[in-house]
Scaffold this motif. Sequence first.
Motif, PDB file in Angstrom:
ATOM      1  N   LEU A  49       0.826  -1.213   0.000  1.00 21.23           N
ATOM      2  CA  LEU A  49       0.000   0.000   0.000  1.00 21.23           C
ATOM      3  C   LEU A  49       0.862   1.267   0.000  1.00 21.23           C
ATOM      4  CD1 LEU A  49      -3.015  -0.620   2.397  1.00 21.23           C
ATOM      5  CD2 LEU A  49      -3.116   0.352   0.094  1.00 21.23           C
ATOM      6  N   LEU A  50       1.921   1.263   0.798  1.00 19.60           N
ATOM      7  CA  LEU A  50       2.799   2.433   0.858  1.00 19.60           C
ATOM      8  C   LEU A  50       3.488   2.667  -0.481  1.00 19.60           C
ATOM      9  CD1 LEU A  50       4.051   4.723   2.474  1.00 19.60           C
ATOM     10  CD2 LEU A  50       5.800   3.120   3.286  1.00 19.60           C
ATOM     11  N   ASP A  51       3.895   1.583  -1.116  1.00 17.64           N
ATOM     12  CA  ASP A  51       4.514   1.674  -2.428  1.00 17.64           C
ATOM     13  C   ASP A  51       3.547   2.315  -3.419  1.00 17.64           C
ATOM     14  OD1 ASP A  51       6.469   1.287  -4.359  1.00 17.64           O
ATOM     15  OD2 ASP A  51       5.683  -0.668  -4.935  1.00 17.64           O
ATOM     16  N   ALA A  52       2.280   1.892  -3.369  1.00 19.75           N
ATOM     17  CA  ALA A  52       1.260   2.453  -4.261  1.00 19.75           C
ATOM     18  C   ALA A  52       1.017   3.928  -3.948  1.00 19.75           C
ATOM     19  CB  ALA A  52      -0.036   1.666  -4.135  1.00 19.75           C
ATOM     20  N   CYS A  53       0.981   4.269  -2.662  1.00 24.09           N
ATOM     21  CA  CYS A  53       0.799   5.669  -2.268  1.00 24.09           C
ATOM     22  C   CYS A  53       1.915   6.541  -2.838  1.00 24.09           C
ATOM     23  CB  CYS A  53       0.782   5.807  -0.743  1.00 24.09           C
ATOM     24  SG  CYS A  53      -0.710   5.169   0.049  1.00 24.09           S
ATOM     25  N   CYS A  54       3.120   5.995  -2.814  1.00 20.55           N
ATOM     26  CA  CYS A  54       4.287   6.713  -3.333  1.00 20.55           C
ATOM     27  C   CYS A  54       4.163   6.923  -4.836  1.00 20.55           C
ATOM     28  CB  CYS A  54       5.547   5.917  -2.997  1.00 20.55           C
ATOM     29  SG  CYS A  54       7.092   6.742  -3.422  1.00 20.55           S
ATOM     30  N   ASN A  57       0.924   9.188  -5.844  1.00 20.41           N
ATOM     31  CA  ASN A  57       0.807  10.502  -5.198  1.00 20.41           C
ATOM     32  C   ASN A  57      -0.490  10.600  -4.389  1.00 20.41           C
ATOM     33  OD1 ASN A  57       3.249  11.525  -6.315  1.00 20.41           O
ATOM     34  ND2 ASN A  57       2.192  11.867  -8.257  1.00 20.41           N
ATOM     35  N   ALA A  58      -0.657   9.629  -3.507  1.00 23.62           N
ATOM     36  CA  ALA A  58      -1.909   9.539  -2.737  1.00 23.62           C
ATOM     37  C   ALA A  58      -2.032  10.610  -1.664  1.00 23.62           C
ATOM     38  CB  ALA A  58      -2.017   8.148  -2.107  1.00 23.62           C
ATOM     39  N   GLY A  59      -0.965  11.333  -1.403  1.00 23.79           N
ATOM     40  CA  GLY A  59      -1.021  12.374  -0.376  1.00 23.79           C
ATOM     41  C   GLY A  59      -0.177  12.002   0.827  1.00 23.79           C
ATOM     42  N   GLU A  64       1.663   8.694   5.380  1.00 27.33           N
ATOM     43  CA  GLU A  64       2.198   8.635   6.746  1.00 27.33           C
ATOM     44  C   GLU A  64       1.443   7.597   7.572  1.00 27.33           C
ATOM     45  OE1 GLU A  64       3.871  13.134   7.670  1.00 27.33           O
ATOM     46  OE2 GLU A  64       1.724  12.703   7.918  1.00 27.33           O
ATOM     47  N   SER A  65       0.130   7.564   7.416  1.00 26.61           N
ATOM     48  CA  SER A  65      -0.684   6.601   8.167  1.00 26.61           C
ATOM     49  C   SER A  65      -0.327   5.169   7.790  1.00 26.61           C
ATOM     50  CB  SER A  65      -2.167   6.864   7.901  1.00 26.61           C
ATOM     51  OG  SER A  65      -2.976   5.891   8.527  1.00 26.61           O
ATOM     52  N   VAL A  66      -0.168   4.927   6.488  1.00 29.63           N
ATOM     53  CA  VAL A  66       0.188   3.584   6.021  1.00 29.63           C
ATOM     54  C   VAL A  66       1.596   3.212   6.494  1.00 29.63           C
ATOM     55  CG1 VAL A  66       0.650   2.175   3.978  1.00 29.63           C
ATOM     56  CG2 VAL A  66      -1.347   3.679   4.025  1.00 29.63           C
ATOM     57  N   ALA A  67       2.526   4.163   6.429  1.00 34.75           N
ATOM     58  CA  ALA A  67       3.899   3.899   6.877  1.00 34.75           C
ATOM     59  C   ALA A  67       3.926   3.553   8.362  1.00 34.75           C
ATOM     60  CB  ALA A  67       4.778   5.118   6.598  1.00 34.75           C
ATOM     61  N   ARG A  68       3.107   4.256   9.143  1.00 25.59           N
ATOM     62  CA  ARG A  68       3.046   3.982  10.579  1.00 25.59           C
ATOM     63  C   ARG A  68       2.574   2.548  10.843  1.00 25.59           C
ATOM     64  NH1 ARG A  68      -0.373   7.688  11.621  1.00 25.59           N
ATOM     65  NH2 ARG A  68       1.159   9.351  11.389  1.00 25.59           N
ATOM     66  N   VAL A  83      12.618   4.590   3.350  1.00 32.71           N
ATOM     67  CA  VAL A  83      12.994   5.096   2.025  1.00 32.71           C
ATOM     68  C   VAL A  83      11.755   5.499   1.231  1.00 32.71           C
ATOM     69  CG1 VAL A  83      13.979   4.451  -0.210  1.00 32.71           C
ATOM     70  CG2 VAL A  83      15.188   3.856   1.884  1.00 32.71           C
ATOM     71  N   LEU A  84      10.716   4.660   1.258  1.00 33.14           N
ATOM     72  CA  LEU A  84       9.480   4.997   0.545  1.00 33.14           C
ATOM     73  C   LEU A  84       8.839   6.270   1.111  1.00 33.14           C
ATOM     74  CD1 LEU A  84       7.800   1.497   0.056  1.00 33.14           C
ATOM     75  CD2 LEU A  84       8.684   3.004  -1.737  1.00 33.14           C
ATOM     76  N   LEU A  85       8.812   6.375   2.443  1.00 34.28           N
ATOM     77  CA  LEU A  85       8.222   7.557   3.069  1.00 34.28           C
ATOM     78  C   LEU A  85       9.019   8.809   2.709  1.00 34.28           C
ATOM     79  CD1 LEU A  85       6.067   8.745   4.921  1.00 34.28           C
ATOM     80  CD2 LEU A  85       7.542   8.211   6.876  1.00 34.28           C
ATOM     81  N   SER A  86      10.327   8.684   2.678  1.00 39.16           N
ATOM     82  CA  SER A  86      11.159   9.844   2.323  1.00 39.16           C
ATOM     83  C   SER A  86      10.902  10.265   0.882  1.00 39.16           C
ATOM     84  CB  SER A  86      12.641   9.530   2.539  1.00 39.16           C
ATOM     85  OG  SER A  86      13.080   8.500   1.677  1.00 39.16           O
TER      86      SER A  86
END
Length: 249
Positions: A49-54, A57-59, A64-68, A83-86
Amino acid sequence: MVRETGIEPRIEHYGCMVDLLARAGRIGEALDLVSSMPCKPDAVIWRSLLDACCKQNAGVEVSESVARQALESDNVDSSGVYVLLSRVYASANRWNDVGSVRRLMSDEGVKKEPGCSSIETDGAVHQFVAGDTSHPQSNRIYEKLNEVEHRLAMVGYEPDSSQAPLVAELDSVKWDSLRLHSERLAIAFGLLEAKPGEPIRVLKNLRVCRDCHTMIKLISRVYDVEIVVRDRIRFHEFKDGSCSCQDYW
């Protein structure tokens, strides 16, 4: 599945559905599915999910919520999540937050795995790490890389500095970091050594970044060469300026 085949969905099935929805840009539906799952989502699902958000451009808030959630999961590769969050922060030009991630990684002793790529020519395996100068033909390789960069710039290539989020903020420094990625060195060597019509095959231990992916597509078109890269995620077959993954990996 239950009604027609009598198969009770397991976490792997839910993971596939989450990945499919996320790949299609339907992040909200993917999150709804995760919240309604009868089993606890694992690190693989949150990382997907985080990869897809990245990529989509999901916002920042959603990412941040998914990364947490990913970092709180068991058996998570925290360096990959950071790395993805950055990259999410870098794409949003939130460089202070990129710096915070970098400091957090340092404080927690989390290190990004160094990139390493290998290529086989004439029965010998040649291995490169990012910024490598140890190869006997290092001077020729970098000369070839400079030539490649010049030819690609002529057809409109511009480096994507957001793909080097853990490097100092100056774009020139980020570009220097990107241009030294191990797969670029391996491909430059392949262009020097491959026989006409012979594909260039590269194996990499990490996932190819978006900027390198764009660059390799252009190389395949400008140099009229087939390039096959096996990264941590999948096989990529670059040919005539496009990739078999259709720009999602």
